[in-house]
Scaffold this motif. Structure first.
Motif, PDB file in Angstrom:
ATOM      1  N   LEU A  25       0.975  -1.187  -0.020  1.00  0.00           N
ATOM      2  CA  LEU A  25       0.051  -0.023   0.093  1.00  0.00           C
ATOM      3  C   LEU A  25       0.868   1.057   0.033  1.00  0.00           C
ATOM      4  N   ASN A  26       0.825   2.166  -1.122  1.00  0.00           N
ATOM      5  CA  ASN A  26       1.677   3.345  -1.416  1.00  0.00           C
ATOM      6  C   ASN A  26       0.965   4.512  -0.700  1.00  0.00           C
ATOM      7  N   ILE A  51      10.218   9.737   1.517  1.00  0.00           N
ATOM      8  CA  ILE A  51       9.886   9.638  -0.136  1.00  0.00           C
ATOM      9  C   ILE A  51      11.284   8.690  -0.566  1.00  0.00           C
ATOM     10  N   ASN A  52      10.884   7.710  -1.001  1.00  0.00           N
ATOM     11  CA  ASN A  52      11.989   6.957  -1.783  1.00  0.00           C
ATOM     12  C   ASN A  52      12.029   6.773  -3.152  1.00  0.00           C
ATOM     13  N   ASP A  53      10.851   6.710  -3.765  1.00  0.00           N
ATOM     14  CA  ASP A  53      10.632   6.710  -5.343  1.00  0.00           C
ATOM     15  C   ASP A  53      10.530   8.136  -5.665  1.00  0.00           C
ATOM     16  N   THR A  54      11.376   8.705  -6.382  1.00  0.00           N
ATOM     17  CA  THR A  54      11.505   9.990  -6.828  1.00  0.00           C
ATOM     18  C   THR A  54      10.951  10.037  -8.293  1.00  0.00           C
ATOM     19  N   THR A  55      10.502   9.122  -9.010  1.00  0.00           N
ATOM     20  CA  THR A  55       9.861   9.015 -10.300  1.00  0.00           C
ATOM     21  C   THR A  55       8.347   9.123 -10.288  1.00  0.00           C
ATOM     22  N   ALA A  56       7.816   8.760  -9.276  1.00  0.00           N
ATOM     23  CA  ALA A  56       6.510   8.829  -8.726  1.00  0.00           C
ATOM     24  C   ALA A  56       5.674  10.223  -8.648  1.00  0.00           C
ATOM     25  N   PHE A  57       4.480  10.039  -8.740  1.00  0.00           N
ATOM     26  CA  PHE A  57       3.457  11.274  -8.706  1.00  0.00           C
ATOM     27  C   PHE A  57       2.908  11.117  -7.260  1.00  0.00           C
ATOM     28  N   LYS A 132      12.666  14.734  -4.390  1.00  0.00           N
ATOM     29  CA  LYS A 132      14.131  14.462  -3.821  1.00  0.00           C
ATOM     30  C   LYS A 132      13.792  13.167  -2.728  1.00  0.00           C
ATOM     31  N   LYS A 133      14.939  12.397  -2.668  1.00  0.00           N
ATOM     32  CA  LYS A 133      14.447  11.207  -1.962  1.00  0.00           C
ATOM     33  C   LYS A 133      15.204  11.655  -0.712  1.00  0.00           C
ATOM     34  N   GLY A 134      14.314  11.161   0.369  1.00  0.00           N
ATOM     35  CA  GLY A 134      14.647  11.449   1.891  1.00  0.00           C
ATOM     36  C   GLY A 134      13.102  11.861   2.500  1.00  0.00           C
ATOM     37  N   THR A 135      13.261  12.350   3.690  1.00  0.00           N
ATOM     38  CA  THR A 135      12.478  12.700   4.398  1.00  0.00           C
ATOM     39  C   THR A 135      11.940  14.246   4.542  1.00  0.00           C
ATOM     40  N   TYR A 136      10.452  14.502   4.412  1.00  0.00           N
ATOM     41  CA  TYR A 136       9.982  15.806   4.451  1.00  0.00           C
ATOM     42  C   TYR A 136       9.143  15.956   5.351  1.00  0.00           C
ATOM     43  N   GLN A 137       9.412  17.115   5.977  1.00  0.00           N
ATOM     44  CA  GLN A 137       8.477  17.621   7.107  1.00  0.00           C
ATOM     45  C   GLN A 137       7.473  18.645   6.745  1.00  0.00           C
ATOM     46  N   GLU A 160      -0.369   9.863  -0.858  1.00  0.00           N
ATOM     47  CA  GLU A 160      -0.774   8.921  -1.955  1.00  0.00           C
ATOM     48  C   GLU A 160       0.139   8.961  -3.070  1.00  0.00           C
ATOM     49  N   LYS A 161       0.694   7.699  -3.182  1.00  0.00           N
ATOM     50  CA  LYS A 161       1.781   7.528  -4.431  1.00  0.00           C
ATOM     51  C   LYS A 161       0.627   7.111  -5.538  1.00  0.00           C
ATOM     52  N   LYS A 162       0.858   7.919  -6.652  1.00  0.00           N
ATOM     53  CA  LYS A 162       0.060   7.441  -7.734  1.00  0.00           C
ATOM     54  C   LYS A 162       0.945   6.723  -8.574  1.00  0.00           C
TER      55      LYS A 162
END
Length: 163
Positions: A25-26, A51-57, A132-137, A160-162
């Motif tokens: 579940l994304n 966020i790990n997948d930087t290609t996703a919306f 960007k890969k990493g943690t967003y606050q 939600e990852k689309k």
């Protein structure tokens, strides 16, 4: 013949369960309860998401749960977003929660209403992306004139990852 049918059904069931179990579940969704159902301007709920997948919306939404006695049809908010590199972005936005004609726009049960309101327009307008890969606050502050803001039960964030 009957035995082969049972083996086929068992194999199919095991295969389907394996496929379902492997489907991740994304979704990131967190909310914070407001003490005494009051949201003070000094209280800024904070949410961190990796966020790990930087290609996703990613579809980002604000979550608000309030009582029917909430005094306004809208809410003014200030969002602060800090990306993995430490860059801080901030914007103010007004979100409509109801109209005089239709009443509350969220989903209601008894006297409690929940709103899931997209922030995509604001993110795009302020050139904010989760690329960007990493943690967003994410920090959320209410900037209404009433302080504390009465009848607010929960505030949250949904990412939600689309595909």
């Amino acid at each position: 013949m009957h035995r082969y049918w049972k083996v086929f059904l068992l194999a199919t069931t095991i295969l389907l369960q394996g496929l379902i179990a492997c489907n991740k579940l994304n979704l990131f969704e967190r909310s914070v309860a407001m003490p005494q159902h009051e949201w003070k301007t000094s209280f800024e709920p904070s949410f961190s998401c990796t966020i790990n997948d930087t290609t996703a919306f990613y579809d980002v939404s604000f979550i608000l749960r309030h009582r029917d006695r909430y005094h306004y049809n809208n809410i003014w908010l200030q969002f602060t977003i800090i990306d993995p590199a430490g860059k801080k972005s901030q914007f103010n936005t007004e979100k409509v929660l109801g109209t005089n004609e239709k009443g509350w726009l969220g989903v209601g049960m008894d006297d409690i209403y929940e709103h899931r309101i997209s922030l995509q327009d604001e993110l795009a307008k302020n050139d904010i992306s989760l690329r960007k890969k990493g943690t967003y606050q994410f920090l959320i502050k209410q900037i209404m004139r009433e302080d504390p803001l009465q009848e607010i039960m929960n505030v949250g964030l949904r990412i939600e990852k689309k595909r």
